[in-house]
Design a protein around this motif. Structure first.
Motif, PDB file in Angstrom:
ATOM      1  N   UNK A  49     -17.114  62.622 -78.197  1.00  0.00           N
ATOM      2  CA  UNK A  49     -16.941  63.071 -76.807  1.00  0.00           C
ATOM      3  C   UNK A  49     -15.755  62.382 -76.155  1.00  0.00           C
ATOM      4  N   UNK A  50     -15.594  61.109 -76.425  1.00  0.00           N
ATOM      5  CA  UNK A  50     -14.463  60.374 -75.847  1.00  0.00           C
ATOM      6  C   UNK A  50     -13.134  60.906 -76.388  1.00  0.00           C
ATOM      7  N   UNK A  51     -13.091  61.188 -77.695  1.00  0.00           N
ATOM      8  CA  UNK A  51     -11.869  61.725 -78.294  1.00  0.00           C
ATOM      9  C   UNK A  51     -11.555  63.107 -77.742  1.00  0.00           C
ATOM     10  N   UNK A  52     -12.577  63.910 -77.521  1.00  0.00           N
ATOM     11  CA  UNK A  52     -12.369  65.250 -76.965  1.00  0.00           C
ATOM     12  C   UNK A  52     -11.810  65.160 -75.546  1.00  0.00           C
ATOM     13  N   UNK A  53     -12.366  64.257 -74.733  1.00  0.00           N
ATOM     14  CA  UNK A  53     -11.885  64.108 -73.360  1.00  0.00           C
ATOM     15  C   UNK A  53     -10.413  63.691 -73.354  1.00  0.00           C
ATOM     16  N   UNK A  54     -10.030  62.788 -74.250  1.00  0.00           N
ATOM     17  CA  UNK A  54      -8.622  62.365 -74.317  1.00  0.00           C
ATOM     18  C   UNK A  54      -7.723  63.516 -74.740  1.00  0.00           C
ATOM     19  N   UNK A  55      -8.174  64.293 -75.732  1.00  0.00           N
ATOM     20  CA  UNK A  55      -7.355  65.413 -76.210  1.00  0.00           C
ATOM     21  C   UNK A  55      -7.196  66.472 -75.119  1.00  0.00           C
ATOM     22  N   UNK A  56      -8.271  66.832 -74.463  1.00  0.00           N
ATOM     23  CA  UNK A  56      -8.185  67.844 -73.399  1.00  0.00           C
ATOM     24  C   UNK A  56      -7.280  67.371 -72.263  1.00  0.00           C
ATOM     25  N   UNK A  57      -7.359  66.087 -71.932  1.00  0.00           N
ATOM     26  CA  UNK A  57      -6.480  65.542 -70.886  1.00  0.00           C
ATOM     27  C   UNK A  57      -5.023  65.627 -71.316  1.00  0.00           C
ATOM     28  N   UNK A  58      -4.743  65.266 -72.560  1.00  0.00           N
ATOM     29  CA  UNK A  58      -3.355  65.280 -73.041  1.00  0.00           C
ATOM     30  C   UNK A  58      -2.818  66.706 -73.167  1.00  0.00           C
ATOM     31  N   UNK A  59      -3.673  67.637 -73.599  1.00  0.00           N
ATOM     32  CA  UNK A  59      -3.249  69.033 -73.674  1.00  0.00           C
ATOM     33  C   UNK A  59      -2.920  69.583 -72.284  1.00  0.00           C
ATOM     34  N   UNK A  60      -3.790  69.294 -71.309  1.00  0.00           N
ATOM     35  CA  UNK A  60      -3.559  69.777 -69.941  1.00  0.00           C
ATOM     36  C   UNK A  60      -2.267  69.205 -69.378  1.00  0.00           C
ATOM     37  N   UNK A  61      -2.020  67.938 -69.649  1.00  0.00           N
ATOM     38  CA  UNK A  61      -0.786  67.302 -69.171  1.00  0.00           C
ATOM     39  C   UNK A  61       0.431  67.929 -69.837  1.00  0.00           C
ATOM     40  N   UNK A  62       0.316  68.216 -71.131  1.00  0.00           N
ATOM     41  CA  UNK A  62       1.427  68.842 -71.850  1.00  0.00           C
ATOM     42  C   UNK A  62       1.730  70.232 -71.288  1.00  0.00           C
TER      43      UNK A  62
END
Length: 302
Positions: A49-62
Motif C-alpha cells: 500500500x505504501x509503494x502504491x501511494x508513492x507511485x500514484x503520487x509520482x505519476x500524478x506529479x509527472x
C-alpha cells in the motif's frame, strides 16, 4: 627328510599368519546431508500500500508537469493490481490504434476465414500501420455500423467508431483498450484461440520504428504486443493526438497498459509522455505486491 620338514614348517608359519586378526579398514565418511531451510512466504500488504501511494503520487506529479491532456490505465492479470488516471474518459481519439479493432471484428465476423489477400492486408495494417490496408478492411467489416455491433458484443462501452469511412476518428478510453486486450489474451466474445493468436502475433511484430510507447514498461526478456496511434489535429490548435496500448508479459507479470494523449505540441512530446508513464509503472510494478519470508514454526502441531 630335511626338505620335507622345512616345507612343513613354512606351511605352519603361513597358517599361523593367516589366523591373525584382519587389518581394520576405515569406513568411508559420508558428507552431511543438507536439509532445506523451511520458510513461509506471504504478501506484505502494508508495504504494498505504501509503494502504491508513492507511485500514484509520482505519476500524478509527472502528468501535471507534461503538456496536453493525458489519461492512462493499467491492469496486471497476475496480481490483479489496477492503476489509472482518467481511464474512463472516452472522447480520446485512437487514430491507428483502431486497426486492431478492425482486424478483430473482421475475424469475428468471418469465423476466422480470411483469404490470402485479406491476411496480407491485415499484416500490413498492424505491422506497418498501413492506412490503405485499413481502408479496405474497414469497408469489408461493414464500416462504423458493424463496428458498433462488434464493440457491443465484446463489452466495449466507451468506444465509438469513427464517422463514415474515417476509422481513425474512433474515440475510446484507456479502460476500453484494456478490456480489448483482456479479450485478446483470455479469450471469449466470439474470438477463437487462432484469431487471438493472429492479432497478438502481429502486435508483437510491429516494425521497429513503431515499437515505441508502452514497450517502455518492459524488463529485459519481456514480450511486448502493442499498437500505437498518432495523428495531427489541425483544427485543435495544430496539436497532436498520440496513443499507445498493449501487453507486456514476463516472469511474474502480465501487464495490460494503455496511455492516451491529445493536445500535444508534437508527436515526439506525446511519445515521451507515454514512455515516461509506462517506464514508471513497469519499473515499479513489483513493488506493489512485495513478499516477506519467515522461518517455519519448529513445532507447528500442538
Amino acid at each position: 627328510m630335511r626338505g620335507k620338514w622345512m616345507a612343513w614348517l613354512g606351511l605352519a608359519v603361513a597358517a599361523g599368519c593367516g589366523a591373525g586378526k584382519a587389518p581394520v579398514v576405515p569406513a568411508a565418511v559420508e558428507a552431511p546431508v543438507k536439509v532445506a531451510r523451511c520458510v513461509l512466504k506471504f504478501r506484505d500488504i502494508r508495504a504494498g500500500k505504501a509503494a502504491r501511494a508513492r507511485l500514484e503520487r509520482d505519476l500524478a506529479q509527472y502528468v501535471r508537469g507534461r503538456p496536453g491532456r493525458i489519461v492512462y490505465g493499467a491492469l496486471d492479470l497476475v496480481t490483479g493490481i489496477r492503476l489509472g488516471q482518467g481511464e474512463h474518459e472516452h472522447d480520446m481519439i485512437t487514430a491507428s490504434g483502431a486497426k486492431v479493432d478492425i482486424l478483430a471484428a473482421l475475424l469475428a465476423g468471418r469465423d476466422s476465414r480470411l483469404d490470402e489477400g485479406e491476411r496480407d492486408l491485415a499484416t500490413r495494417m498492424i505491422r506497418e500501420s498501413d492506412n490503405s490496408a485499413a481502408d479496405v478492411l474497414w469497408s469489408r467489416v461493414g464500416g462504423g455500423g458493424a463496428m458498433s455491433d462488434f464493440y457491443r458484443r465484446i463489452g466495449l462501452k466507451e468506444t465509438t467508431p469513427g464517422p463514415s469511412k474515417y476509422w481513425g476518428g474512433t474515440n475510446t478510453s484507456p479502460a476500453d483498450r484494456i478490456r480489448l486486450m483482456k479479450v485478446l489474451v483470455q479469450g471469449g466474445k466470439g474470438l477463437t484461440a487462432g484469431d487471438r493468436g493472429m492479432v497478438l502475433g502481429l502486435m508483437e511484430r510491429v516494425q521497429k520504428d513503431q515499437a515505441w510507447g508502452v514497450s517502455a514498461a518492459a524488463r529485459p526478456g519481456d514480450r511486448v504486443a502493442l499498437k500505437n496511434g498518432w495523428t495531427p489535429r489541425p483544427f485543435i490548435h495544430h496539436t497532436w493526438a498520440v496513443t499507445s496500448y498493449g501487453r507486456v508479459v514476463g516472469p511474474g507479470r502480465d501487464l495490460l497498459l494503455s496511455v492516451q494523449t491529445d493536445r500535444q505540441p508534437g508527436e515526439g512530446t506525446g511519445i515521451q509522455t507515454i514512455e515516461g508513464i509506462a517506464r514508471m509503472i513497469g519499473h515499479r510494478l513489483d513493488d506493489l505486491s512485495p513478499t516477506r519470508t519467515r522461518p517455519c514454526p519448529t513445532n507447528p502441531i500442538a
